[in-house]
Design an enzyme around this catalytic site. Structure first.
Site: not given
Ligand code: HPA
Length: 273
Positions: A84-85, A60, A112, A207-208, A29, A82, A243, A231
């Site tokens: 989750y998709e 993407h 990310a 998440m990846s 991302s 991903h 996001h 973050n």
């Molecule tokens: N959690 C999960 N996935 C993420 C995060 C997060 O804080 N930041 C970027 N992708």
């Protein structure tokens, strides 16, 4: 699945005969513009490659670039899908096996992630040294044969990771290191979940990547992986998670990660000269 891999490899070879990339990259991302550094020899939309991920999440692009960084031949997957998709953990399997089929001898995965460690701040880059699979699922569900019982020790290749450390050093980048926890998403974690992950030994959460590492390990492709920490994870700071924030902060780290990847990739052609 292997049929689809051959089909994709054939499509790519037709578009780009005699081009054998050495290294495959998967860009996470907000990191897509590293791709602008590549001297592109061909560009193929994922939509032309059966079984490749169709672009899902903002940030993407959904295309495969073949070309050069310096003298090093690369194949760049600009975008990923991903778990989750669609609830499928093997969603990147065909793409990764195709990279091997067209010649890639190793991979660099980027993503990310949220930082669980207060000493690693948003904008920092973390070399992944190991992972924790929090989802309970595997991209190898349904596969047959004894080789499905994959040894996950050393999944993040030490030699490749060392090359990445050198690349960071060359560019004056303080590279953090740590353990990445795979969270299914798409919801972010709760503060209690992040406290639990910290106790378990995770330094970052995202998440990846982990299912891709498992697929690559099964396919015997060595790799190294980087997280851009976009973050502080839930409950660590007051900034709301989104996001949009992920994309914005990933962009801020893009110069550092681009410089580092350039040095890393160039070091492979240095080896041969
Ligand atoms: N959690 C999960 N996935 C993420 C995060 C997060 O804080 N930041 C970027 N992708």
């Amino acid at each position: 699945m292997m049929n689809q891999v051959s089909t994709c490899a054939n499509i790519i070879r037709e578009k780009s005969p005699e081009f054998y990339p050495q290294i495959g990259l998967i860009l996470g991302s907000g990191l897509g513009t590293f791709a602008s550094q590549v001297k592109v020899t061909s560009e193929i939309s994922f939509s032309e490659l059966p079984g490749f991920p169709q672009a899902g999440v903002g940030g993407h692009e959904g295309k495969l670039l073949l070309g050069f960084i310096g003298k090093t031949k690369v194949a760049v997957l600009q975008g990923r899908s991903h778990y989750y998709e669609e609830g499928k953990a093997d969603t990147m399997a065909i793409a990764i096996k195709t990279l091997k089929e067209i010649g890639c001898q190793s991979l660099v995965l980027t993503n990310a992630a949220g930082s669980i460690e207060s000493s690693s701040k948003p904008g920092d880059i973390m070399l992944i040294t190991d992972h924790i699979n929090m989802t309970g699922v595997s991209p190898l569900f349904g596969s047959r044969g004894n080789d499905r019982f994959v040894d996950m020790c050393g999944a993040y290749d030490e030699d490749l990771s060392n090359k990445m450390r050198v690349a960071a050093d060359k560019n004056g980048i303080e590279l953090k290191e740590g353990v990445y926890a795979w969270w299914s998403g798409p919801q972010f974690e709760t503060p209690a979940e992040i406290r639990a992950l910290k106790v378990l030994g995770a330094d970052a959460v995202g998440m990846s990547t982990v299912p891709e590492v498992i697929v690559a390990r099964h396919a015997k492709i060595p790799l190294c992986a980087l997280s851009v920490l976009t973050n502080y994870a839930a409950g660590i700071s007051n900034t709301p998670l989104s996001h949009e924030q992920t994309i914005i902060v990933a962009k801020l780290a893009e110069k550092a990660i681009t410089d580092m990847l350039n040095s890393y990739l160039n070091s492979f052609s240095d080896d041969k000269n």
